[in-house]
Design an enzyme around this catalytic site. Structure first.
Site, short mmCIF file in Angstrom:
data_model
loop_
_atom_site.label_atom_id
_atom_site.label_comp_id
_atom_site.label_asym_id
_atom_site.label_seq_id
_atom_site.Cartn_x
_atom_site.Cartn_y
_atom_site.Cartn_z
CG HIS A 158 40.14 36.35 40.06
ND1 HIS A 158 39.21 37.35 40.31
CD2 HIS A 158 40.88 36.78 39.03
CE1 HIS A 158 39.38 38.32 39.46
NE2 HIS A 158 40.40 38.01 38.67
NE ARG A 159 41.20 40.96 40.17
CZ ARG A 159 40.37 41.87 39.66
NH1 ARG A 159 39.74 42.70 40.49
NH2 ARG A 159 40.17 41.97 38.38
CD GLU B 121 44.92 36.84 39.02
OE1 GLU B 121 45.10 37.66 38.09
OE2 GLU B 121 44.18 37.07 40.00
CG ASP C 232 45.72 41.50 39.13
OD1 ASP C 232 45.75 40.92 38.04
OD2 ASP C 232 44.75 41.45 39.91
CG HIS D 13 42.71 44.49 38.80
ND1 HIS D 13 41.89 45.36 38.12
CD2 HIS D 13 42.81 43.38 38.04
CE1 HIS D 13 41.50 44.80 36.99
NE2 HIS D 13 42.03 43.59 36.91
CD GLU E 100 46.26 39.78 34.81
OE1 GLU E 100 45.88 40.77 34.13
OE2 GLU E 100 45.50 39.04 35.45
CE LYS F 16 45.97 44.35 35.44
NZ LYS F 16 44.92 43.36 35.08
CG ASP G 176 36.12 36.54 42.54
OD1 ASP G 176 37.29 36.67 42.16
OD2 ASP G 176 35.16 37.15 42.00
#
Length: 279
Positions: free
Chosen positions: A40-41, A67, A69, A82, A141, A143, A267
């Site tokens: 995640h990120r 992943e 953003d 993000h 992803e 935004k 994370d």
């Protein structure tokens, strides 16, 4: 008789759509367990989120997907961050959309996390794709702050162009809380892998399987706080891959894996890998 034939045609078409196999990205580091470890990120528990350091660390940890953003800079470049508000991760007051890429490159995206990350550069999607190609799948992803009703020249079209330029169509999956993104993808690249991030207001009371069918997506993403037993049963019964975010606790990881989830956003990809291996 004619009414019956029409009804059967509609029913068969609906069933074909509902049973159509999902198209998910190719995984380079999979161990064959049919479960996806998603950083995640990036490995954001150990390095500043959405940075080259976090993504490359996830690669080294053998995560199966990263992943990130995506937002647009003032001059229309897809950049990785993000929030549109820059302050939390750069200390700069203002919005991403108010700065050009050249201006964003002057901002430090890492010192907020630790001294060892001082002068961490501001990443672009193009840069991340360049070192991810052939090594790890990427969840992009988009935004909502950069999404508009316009199809041409928007963030979806620009991101797709970058993916196609490096021939990574089979290595990415697009996701968004903004359901317009799914409509844009279905028009611009209907065969690209995509996942709907559940957003209650836009969902208008529709169930996960109804949303997947309506927006013609390949997977359903939601928070572990939203994942009810009713949803689990429905998703599994309809053979819909579902991915759950963001989990950093071993016991909760185990619980979600046993629910039938296709993958988890975490994370701590190293922790999740160990949990999966020990099941």
């Amino acid at each position: 008789m004619r009414i019956l034939i029409i009804f059967l045609c509609v029913f068969i078409t609906h069933c074909e759509n509902a049973m159509a196999p999902s198209k998910l990205p190719f995984l380079y580091t999979t161990n064959g367990d049919d479960f996806v470890v998603i950083a995640h990120r990036g490995a954001s528990a150990y390095a500043p989120e959405n940075t080259h350091s976090a993504f490359k660390l996830a690669l080294n940890m053998q995560a199966e997907m990263i992943e990130l953003d995506l937002l647009l800079s003032k001059d229309g470049v897809p950049v990785v961050i993000h929030e549109d508000n820059l302050e939390r991760t750069t200390g700069i007051v203002g919005l991403v959309s108010n700065y050009t890429l050249d201006e964003l490159r002057n901002f430090d995206t890492g010192s907020w996390f630790g001294e060892e990350f001082i002068q961490e550069p501001f990443p672009t999607l193009e840069e991340v794709l360049a070192y991810s190609k052939g090594k790890i799948a990427v969840n992009i992803e988009i935004k909502h702050e950069s999404v508009t009703d316009s199809l041409e020249g928007g963030i979806v079209e620009k991101a797709l162009e970058l993916v196609k330029n490096v021939e990574m169509e089979d290595e990415v999956i697009f996701s968004s809380f903004d359901y317009r993104v799914m409509d844009h993808l279905n028009r611009l690249a209907p065969d690209i892998s995509k996942a709907l991030l559940y957003e209650e207001i836009q969902s208008n009371g529709l169930s996960p399987s109804q949303l997947v069918d309506l927006y013609k997506v390949d997977a359903f993403n939601c928070s572990y706080k939203e994942l009810s037993q009713a949803w689990i049963d429905e998703l599994n019964e309809n053979k819909i891959p579902f991915f759950v975010y963001t989990i950093n606790d071993e016991q909760l990881m185990e619980k979600v894996i046993h629910s039938g989830a296709k993958g988890i956003f975490t994370d701590k990809p190293d922790m999740l890998i160990k949990v999966v291996e020990n099941l």
